[in-house]
Design a protein around this motif. Structure first.
Motif, PDB file in Angstrom:
ATOM      1  N   ASP A 125       0.568  -1.040  -0.006  1.00 35.28           N
ATOM      2  CA  ASP A 125       0.056  -0.025  -0.178  1.00 35.28           C
ATOM      3  C   ASP A 125       0.785   1.183  -0.068  1.00 35.28           C
ATOM      4  O   ASP A 125       0.586   1.982   0.036  1.00 35.28           O
ATOM      5  N   VAL A 126       1.893   1.127  -0.363  1.00 34.65           N
ATOM      6  CA  VAL A 126       3.349   2.557   0.039  1.00 34.65           C
ATOM      7  C   VAL A 126       2.819   3.242  -1.639  1.00 34.65           C
ATOM      8  O   VAL A 126       3.558   4.198  -1.616  1.00 34.65           O
ATOM      9  N   VAL A 127       2.340   2.945  -2.318  1.00 31.36           N
ATOM     10  CA  VAL A 127       2.043   3.645  -4.043  1.00 31.36           C
ATOM     11  C   VAL A 127       0.789   4.185  -4.188  1.00 31.36           C
ATOM     12  O   VAL A 127       0.006   3.310  -3.946  1.00 31.36           O
ATOM     13  N   ASN A 128       1.086   5.546  -3.663  1.00 31.35           N
ATOM     14  CA  ASN A 128      -0.595   6.047  -4.396  1.00 31.35           C
ATOM     15  C   ASN A 128      -0.169   7.251  -4.696  1.00 31.35           C
ATOM     16  O   ASN A 128       0.820   7.297  -5.128  1.00 31.35           O
ATOM     17  N   PHE A 129      -0.971   8.517  -5.513  1.00 31.49           N
ATOM     18  CA  PHE A 129      -1.490   9.619  -6.045  1.00 31.49           C
ATOM     19  C   PHE A 129      -0.140  10.198  -4.756  1.00 31.49           C
ATOM     20  O   PHE A 129       1.128  10.615  -5.640  1.00 31.49           O
ATOM     21  N   GLY A 130      -0.680  10.398  -3.583  1.00 33.09           N
ATOM     22  CA  GLY A 130       0.642  11.686  -3.007  1.00 33.09           C
ATOM     23  C   GLY A 130       2.323  11.164  -3.091  1.00 33.09           C
ATOM     24  O   GLY A 130       2.886  11.438  -3.783  1.00 33.09           O
ATOM     25  N   SER A 131       2.089   9.639  -3.032  1.00 28.23           N
ATOM     26  CA  SER A 131       3.060   9.492  -2.398  1.00 28.23           C
ATOM     27  C   SER A 131       4.432   9.052  -3.585  1.00 28.23           C
ATOM     28  O   SER A 131       5.757   9.408  -4.498  1.00 28.23           O
ATOM     29  N   TRP A 132       3.775   8.707  -5.117  1.00 29.65           N
ATOM     30  CA  TRP A 132       4.062   8.711  -6.555  1.00 29.65           C
ATOM     31  C   TRP A 132       4.823   9.988  -7.120  1.00 29.65           C
ATOM     32  O   TRP A 132       5.813  10.086  -7.408  1.00 29.65           O
ATOM     33  N   PHE A 133       3.701  11.187  -6.253  1.00 29.36           N
ATOM     34  CA  PHE A 133       3.694  12.603  -6.701  1.00 29.36           C
ATOM     35  C   PHE A 133       5.107  12.944  -6.016  1.00 29.36           C
ATOM     36  O   PHE A 133       6.109  13.828  -6.532  1.00 29.36           O
ATOM     37  N   MET A 134       5.028  13.031  -4.709  1.00 24.01           N
ATOM     38  CA  MET A 134       6.729  12.974  -3.842  1.00 24.01           C
ATOM     39  C   MET A 134       7.953  12.806  -4.796  1.00 24.01           C
ATOM     40  O   MET A 134       8.717  12.983  -4.529  1.00 24.01           O
ATOM     41  N   PHE A 135       7.520  11.417  -5.477  1.00 27.37           N
ATOM     42  CA  PHE A 135       8.930  10.561  -5.676  1.00 27.37           C
ATOM     43  C   PHE A 135       8.903  11.393  -7.504  1.00 27.37           C
ATOM     44  O   PHE A 135      10.260  10.893  -7.823  1.00 27.37           O
ATOM     45  N   ALA A 136       8.357  11.410  -8.209  1.00 31.65           N
ATOM     46  CA  ALA A 136       7.703  11.727  -9.709  1.00 31.65           C
ATOM     47  C   ALA A 136       8.324  13.174 -10.445  1.00 31.65           C
ATOM     48  O   ALA A 136       8.952  13.531 -11.015  1.00 31.65           O
ATOM     49  N   PHE A 137       7.806  13.688  -8.877  1.00 32.24           N
ATOM     50  CA  PHE A 137       7.432  15.411  -9.715  1.00 32.24           C
ATOM     51  C   PHE A 137       9.428  15.564  -9.687  1.00 32.24           C
ATOM     52  O   PHE A 137       9.641  16.686 -10.700  1.00 32.24           O
ATOM     53  N   PRO A 138      10.048  16.087  -8.218  1.00 31.15           N
ATOM     54  CA  PRO A 138      10.888  16.334  -8.778  1.00 31.15           C
ATOM     55  C   PRO A 138      12.169  15.336  -9.447  1.00 31.15           C
ATOM     56  O   PRO A 138      12.598  16.545 -10.431  1.00 31.15           O
ATOM     57  N   LEU A 139      12.088  14.705  -9.957  1.00 28.94           N
ATOM     58  CA  LEU A 139      12.941  13.871 -10.720  1.00 28.94           C
ATOM     59  C   LEU A 139      12.477  14.128 -12.153  1.00 28.94           C
ATOM     60  O   LEU A 139      13.539  14.762 -13.536  1.00 28.94           O
ATOM     61  N   MET A 140      10.794  14.760 -12.222  1.00 30.81           N
ATOM     62  CA  MET A 140      10.632  15.327 -14.007  1.00 30.81           C
ATOM     63  C   MET A 140      11.301  16.965 -13.436  1.00 30.81           C
ATOM     64  O   MET A 140      11.363  17.055 -14.938  1.00 30.81           O
ATOM     65  N   LEU A 141      11.335  17.551 -12.777  1.00 32.42           N
ATOM     66  CA  LEU A 141      11.365  18.913 -13.321  1.00 32.42           C
ATOM     67  C   LEU A 141      13.315  18.975 -13.299  1.00 32.42           C
ATOM     68  O   LEU A 141      13.891  20.155 -13.909  1.00 32.42           O
TER      69      LEU A 141
END
Length: 577
Positions: free
Chosen positions: A243-259
């Motif tokens: 249950d560790v992957v959800n919208f919020g946790s994914w955003f915290m991981f992927a958004f900095p990588l995207m920037l």
């Protein structure tokens, strides 16, 4: 006479997967039609009964994706995306490097919520309008060359003029003037050639930056692109306790990588195509470029004015969009209790949140409601149009993608129930000695290359079961391999056929395959390295990647039991023969 005996369950499931992979790669059938094959083949081959296959096509993950698509339809219906895009371009400025940055930021932001294809299709016309205001029509280079040739010919003719001998002194002066004029003309010609080359490069840089930004931006949210949702769906299938992957946790991981990737990509494209000149960055701009930038500024302002004042519907859509995003982030952010903790555990998912908000769009009025009829019985009671009608949603939502997601989930369920995933894991012994960080890089490279020729969705459907079993063999957290595989399949930059956004940009006629290949090669390498950096730094704390989790142990134990059961069934079938 020997009775008819079918191959073991793993073999039958492998046949179905290879058949679907072949059809997906060659597009012998439409992708969505191929995704329906498990409904037919799994029951006939005895892999899964129909009542277990069909529910996979409408899991709650599909409804999360559907809520994102409906929200995107409402945004497009009221042109909110265009207003945001033009506003960002007005803020960043009209210098080519800044405009490319503005285009990439806007496209990536839109791609987080809209589909990558829709974001690209929306931004390219804006880019073309700005480019035409900067440089005029793309075909004007031929006219310029023709004018230059005519000017050169007239100069040569002027040079042959005969001069009377009485005017010898004046003739010598005239000859000097003509020589100087010829030098000036040649300088002007070389400047025009440089300007033409600069124009062509900037045009290419603009067009190539938009599909790349769409692909990068789509990785930042779970609903941004189909592979992210396939990861979520397959995690629920293989590891129900995860249950560790959800919208919020994914955003915290992927958004900095995207920037970070977006900034690096912008620098690379700007340097390669002349938006940033490292040698002459202090050089004074020519009057031609100053005038062109002024025209581009006016075009952006004029397009923004055409949208008129902000409508009530746009304000309402923007409000509900913000509520949609905030509620998804705050449902279960992991580092603090989310609002879902107020309800029974496990009852509220991201799908519930998304569908709750989009249902409101179908009855909330698109015009400011008037309560005059409450107090005046004679006031007209006219029906107001909602923010989104079902007819519009039906026309704009890509239902084929939902079927494609369902096909992936059905395939994953078949792999699990038939024992194919365990069988594949048993063939991965040679990779058990590979260090996990090296495995991350190798997996990302292989998948990024594979997805250059095949659909991103089909690629991740095929590879995720293998990555899950490989992680269990390596005794590492399955997310440590599955997340890089998922994100890596969005890093398809080298060929026009790699993604629909690449194809749309290439169809403009101003890009060549070699332009995409040389730009995309370094983009792929940057993506692989940045993804590896992310997985070994901040992703470790977000997803607890440093330990082998209990939910993976449960799967490993179940897999061992399933292997024993499958072996017993196979042996009993052989004994009957």
């Amino acid at each position: 006479k020997k009775p008819f005996s079918m191959p073991p369950f793993e073999g039958r499931c492998l046949y179905v997967i290879l058949l679907m992979a072949l059809y997906w790669c060659t597009e012998a059938l439409p992708l969505a039609v191929t995704a329906l094959l498990p409904i037919v083949l799994f029951p006939f081959l005895g892999i899964l009964p129909s009542n277990k296959v069909c529910p996979q096509y409408f899991l709650d993950t599909n409804f999360l994706f559907l809520s994102g698509l409906i929200m995107a339809s409402a945004i497009e219906e009221w042109n909110l995306h265009r207003r945001i895009a033009l506003r960002v371009l007005m803020l960043v400025g009209v210098q080519p490097a800044r405009l490319i940055l503005g285009m990439m930021l806007t496209t990536s932001f839109l791609s987080m919520w809209l589909s990558n294809t829709a974001s690209t299709a929306m931004m390219l016309p804006i880019a073309n309008a700005i480019l035409k205001s900067l440089f005029g029509e793309k075909d004007t280079s031929k006219d310029l060359n023709r004018e230059n040739e005519e000017n050169q010919a007239s100069l040569q003719q002027n040079k042959l003029y005969t001069v009377p001998t009485e005017m010898q002194f004046l003739a010598s002066t005239e000859d000097k003037d003509l020589a100087e004029e010829k030098e000036v003309a040649s300088d002007v010609l070389s400047d025009l050639k440089k300007e033409e080359e600069y124009k062509t490069n900037i045009w290419k840089g603009f067009l190539i930056s938009i599909p790349y930004a769409a692909s990068i931006g789509g990785t930042a949210t779970l609903t941004g692109t189909a592979p992210n949702l396939i990861l979520l769906g397959q995690l629920k299938s293989y590891f129900p306790e995860c249950d560790v992957v959800n919208f919020g946790s994914w955003f915290m991981f992927a958004f900095p990588l995207m920037l970070i990737f977006l900034l690096m990509g912008w620098l690379w494209i700007s340097i390669l195509y002349g938006g940033i000149n490292l040698r002459g960055w202090r050089a004074k701009k020519s009057n031609i470029r100053v005038d062109a930038e002024a025209r581009a500024r006016e075009v952006i302002k004029e397009d923004y004015k055409k949208l008129g004042p902000t409508k009530f519907a746009e304000q309402a859509i923007f409000f509900f969009f913000c509520v949609f995003a905030i509620m998804l982030f705050s449902r279960d952010p992991k580092f603090i209790p989310g609002w879902a903790s107020l309800f029974a555990p496990g009852f509220i998912t991201d799908a519930v949140t998304g569908i709750t908000i989009v249902i409101i769009l179908f009855f909330f009025p698109s015009q400011k409601p008037s309560f005059r009829w409450w107090f005046d019985l004679k006031a007209p009671n006219t029906e107001t149009q909602p923010l989104l009608t079902w007819r519009k949603a039906q026309e704009t939502v890509p239902w084929n993608i939902i079927l494609l997601l369902g096909g992936g989930f059905a395939m994953a369920k078949g792999c699990e129930e038939s024992g194919l995933s365990v069988w594949i894991g048993g063939r991965l012994h040679p990779l058990e000695g590979v260090p996990p960080p090296v495995a991350v890089i190798l997996i990302t490279i292989v998948i990024a290359l594979f997805t250059e020729f095949a659909s991103n969705t089909a690629t991740i459907i095929i590879f995720l079961p293998v990555l899950a079993e490989l992680a269990i063999r390596l005794k590492v957290n399955p997310l440590y391999l599955m997340i890089p595989g998922t994100v890596g399949c969005s890093y398809a930059f080298m060929l026009p056929v790699s993604t629909p956004p690449n194809s749309i940009a290439f169809s403009s006629g101003h890009l060549m395959v070699k332009d995409m290949a040389r730009t995309g090669l370094l983009m792929n390498l940057m993506g692989v390295l940045l993804l590896s950096l992310a997985m070994n730094t901040w992703a470790k704390s977000i997803f607890q990647l440093g330990t082998f989790p209990a939910w993976a142990n449960i799967h490993a134990e179940n897999a061992t039991l399933l292997t024993t059961a499958v072996e017993n069934v196979t042996l009993s079938a052989l004994n009957k023969i």
